[in-house]
Design a protein around this motif. Structure first.
Motif, PDB file in Angstrom:
ATOM      1  N   HIS A  38       0.842  -1.336   0.061  1.00  0.00           N
ATOM      2  CA  HIS A  38      -0.024   0.180  -0.028  1.00  0.00           C
ATOM      3  C   HIS A  38       0.804   1.358   0.155  1.00  0.00           C
ATOM      4  CE1 HIS A  38      -3.814  -2.128   0.270  1.00  0.00           C
ATOM      5  NE2 HIS A  38      -3.274  -2.832   1.416  1.00  0.00           N
ATOM      6  N   ALA A  39       2.013   1.231   0.879  1.00  0.00           N
ATOM      7  CA  ALA A  39       2.574   2.551   0.869  1.00  0.00           C
ATOM      8  C   ALA A  39       4.202   1.989   1.336  1.00  0.00           C
ATOM      9  CB  ALA A  39       2.325   3.658   1.790  1.00  0.00           C
ATOM     10  N   VAL A  40       5.151   2.734   0.842  1.00  0.00           N
ATOM     11  CA  VAL A  40       6.495   2.413   1.258  1.00  0.00           C
ATOM     12  C   VAL A  40       7.203   3.887   1.084  1.00  0.00           C
ATOM     13  CG1 VAL A  40       7.049   1.897  -1.180  1.00  0.00           C
ATOM     14  CG2 VAL A  40       8.585   0.939   0.759  1.00  0.00           C
ATOM     15  N   ILE A  73      -0.242   5.806   6.306  1.00  0.00           N
ATOM     16  CA  ILE A  73       0.171   6.400   5.108  1.00  0.00           C
ATOM     17  C   ILE A  73       0.702   7.662   5.233  1.00  0.00           C
ATOM     18  CG2 ILE A  73      -0.833   6.906   2.741  1.00  0.00           C
ATOM     19  CD1 ILE A  73      -2.563   4.441   2.819  1.00  0.00           C
ATOM     20  N   ASN A  74       0.198   8.539   5.982  1.00  0.00           N
ATOM     21  CA  ASN A  74       0.529   9.886   6.246  1.00  0.00           C
ATOM     22  C   ASN A  74       1.818   9.908   6.568  1.00  0.00           C
ATOM     23  OD1 ASN A  74      -1.664  10.831   4.897  1.00  0.00           O
ATOM     24  ND2 ASN A  74      -2.566  11.410   6.852  1.00  0.00           N
ATOM     25  N   TYR A  75       2.350   9.033   7.738  1.00  0.00           N
ATOM     26  CA  TYR A  75       3.542   8.952   8.541  1.00  0.00           C
ATOM     27  C   TYR A  75       4.399   8.498   7.548  1.00  0.00           C
ATOM     28  CZ  TYR A  75       7.144   7.482  11.844  1.00  0.00           C
ATOM     29  OH  TYR A  75       8.174   7.450  12.414  1.00  0.00           O
ATOM     30  N   LYS A 115      10.190  14.716   8.212  1.00  0.00           N
ATOM     31  CA  LYS A 115      10.313  14.401   9.747  1.00  0.00           C
ATOM     32  C   LYS A 115      11.839  14.488   9.995  1.00  0.00           C
ATOM     33  CE  LYS A 115       9.764  11.424  13.142  1.00  0.00           C
ATOM     34  NZ  LYS A 115       9.399   9.817  13.526  1.00  0.00           N
ATOM     35  N   HIS A 116      12.724  13.564   8.952  1.00  0.00           N
ATOM     36  CA  HIS A 116      14.131  13.605   9.229  1.00  0.00           C
ATOM     37  C   HIS A 116      15.016  14.511   8.803  1.00  0.00           C
ATOM     38  CE1 HIS A 116      13.829   9.587  11.458  1.00  0.00           C
ATOM     39  NE2 HIS A 116      12.977   9.370  10.629  1.00  0.00           N
ATOM     40  N   GLY A 117      14.381  15.499   7.893  1.00  0.00           N
ATOM     41  CA  GLY A 117      15.162  16.610   7.528  1.00  0.00           C
ATOM     42  C   GLY A 117      16.033  16.558   6.549  1.00  0.00           C
ATOM     43  N   HIS A 118      15.407  15.445   5.558  1.00  0.00           N
ATOM     44  CA  HIS A 118      16.099  15.107   4.188  1.00  0.00           C
ATOM     45  C   HIS A 118      15.664  16.198   3.120  1.00  0.00           C
ATOM     46  CE1 HIS A 118      18.304  11.764   5.848  1.00  0.00           C
ATOM     47  NE2 HIS A 118      17.294  11.048   6.234  1.00  0.00           N
ATOM     48  N   VAL A 119      14.326  16.721   3.163  1.00  0.00           N
ATOM     49  CA  VAL A 119      13.705  17.358   2.304  1.00  0.00           C
ATOM     50  C   VAL A 119      12.714  18.397   3.328  1.00  0.00           C
ATOM     51  CG1 VAL A 119      13.751  15.977   0.347  1.00  0.00           C
ATOM     52  CG2 VAL A 119      11.772  15.811   1.856  1.00  0.00           C
ATOM     53  N   GLN A 120      12.299  19.494   2.444  1.00  0.00           N
ATOM     54  CA  GLN A 120      11.407  20.261   3.104  1.00  0.00           C
ATOM     55  C   GLN A 120       9.947  19.997   2.710  1.00  0.00           C
ATOM     56  OE1 GLN A 120      12.484  24.414   2.388  1.00  0.00           O
ATOM     57  NE2 GLN A 120      13.748  24.221   4.059  1.00  0.00           N
TER      58      GLN A 120
END
Length: 174
Positions: free
Chosen positions: A51-53, A125-127, A134-139
């Motif tokens: 469903h999501a990854v 899915i949102n998480y 959340k981890h600061g890899h992208v904005q």
């Protein structure tokens, strides 16, 4: 030895987190091609619906549903980890043996959560999709390439600017 109790629901939908031992590693995104191939191979041998990854440098989150009478997600995750390690070795990646000769790149266990209802499914899915922010890899979620978010956008389920920082108006700003 600790006796872990795992929830087993036939045909259930599960959220998983798999993590590398070295949390500073970028192996999962650096060798994303091998990771994707390992997942495809497991899905062919032991079917499931993905469903999501999201794949982060040092961990990944999967949201998958098992076939109707099936409860054996552990075999799928074990095979996935093993196939990825085998592919890394074949590609010449230096993999040091861990305890008992096994490859020591993965944490031994994984986090699992049974999805209870539609609200729980949507929250996970949102998480998953928000994890790179959340981890600061992208904005912006849309800027992380290793995510099912892009499939959700192509299918019209989510807008491309979902949960990004761009254009965000905060309450009280005039």
């Amino acid at each position: 030895m600790v006796n872990y109790r795992r929830a087993r629901v036939a045909g259930g939908t599960y959220f998983f987190t798999l993590t590398l031992k070295d949390r500073r590693s970028d192996l999962l995104v650096r060798r994303i091609d091998l990771l994707r191939e390992a997942l495809r191979h497991v899905k062919q041998r032991r079917p499931f619906t993905l469903h999501a990854v999201v794949v982060m440098p040092d961990h990944l989150h999967l949201l998958l549903q098992l076939p109707e009478a099936d409860t054996n997600y552990s075999a799928r995750l074990r095979d996935f980890k093993a196939l990825f390690v085998k592919a890394l070795r074949a590609a010449g990646e230096p993999i040091k043996p861990g305890l008992r000769g096994a490859a020591g790149i993965w944490q031994a266990r994984f986090w699992e959560h049974v999805i209870r209802d539609e609200c729980d499914l949507a929250a996970h899915i949102n998480y998953i999709h928000f994890n790179p922010v959340k981890h600061g890899h992208v904005q912006r979620v849309m800027d992380w390439p290793y995510s099912s978010f892009h499939r959700f956008v192509r299918q019209g389920v989510l807008p491309a600017n979902w949960a990004g920082c761009e254009g965000l108006e905060l309450a009280g700003d005039d």
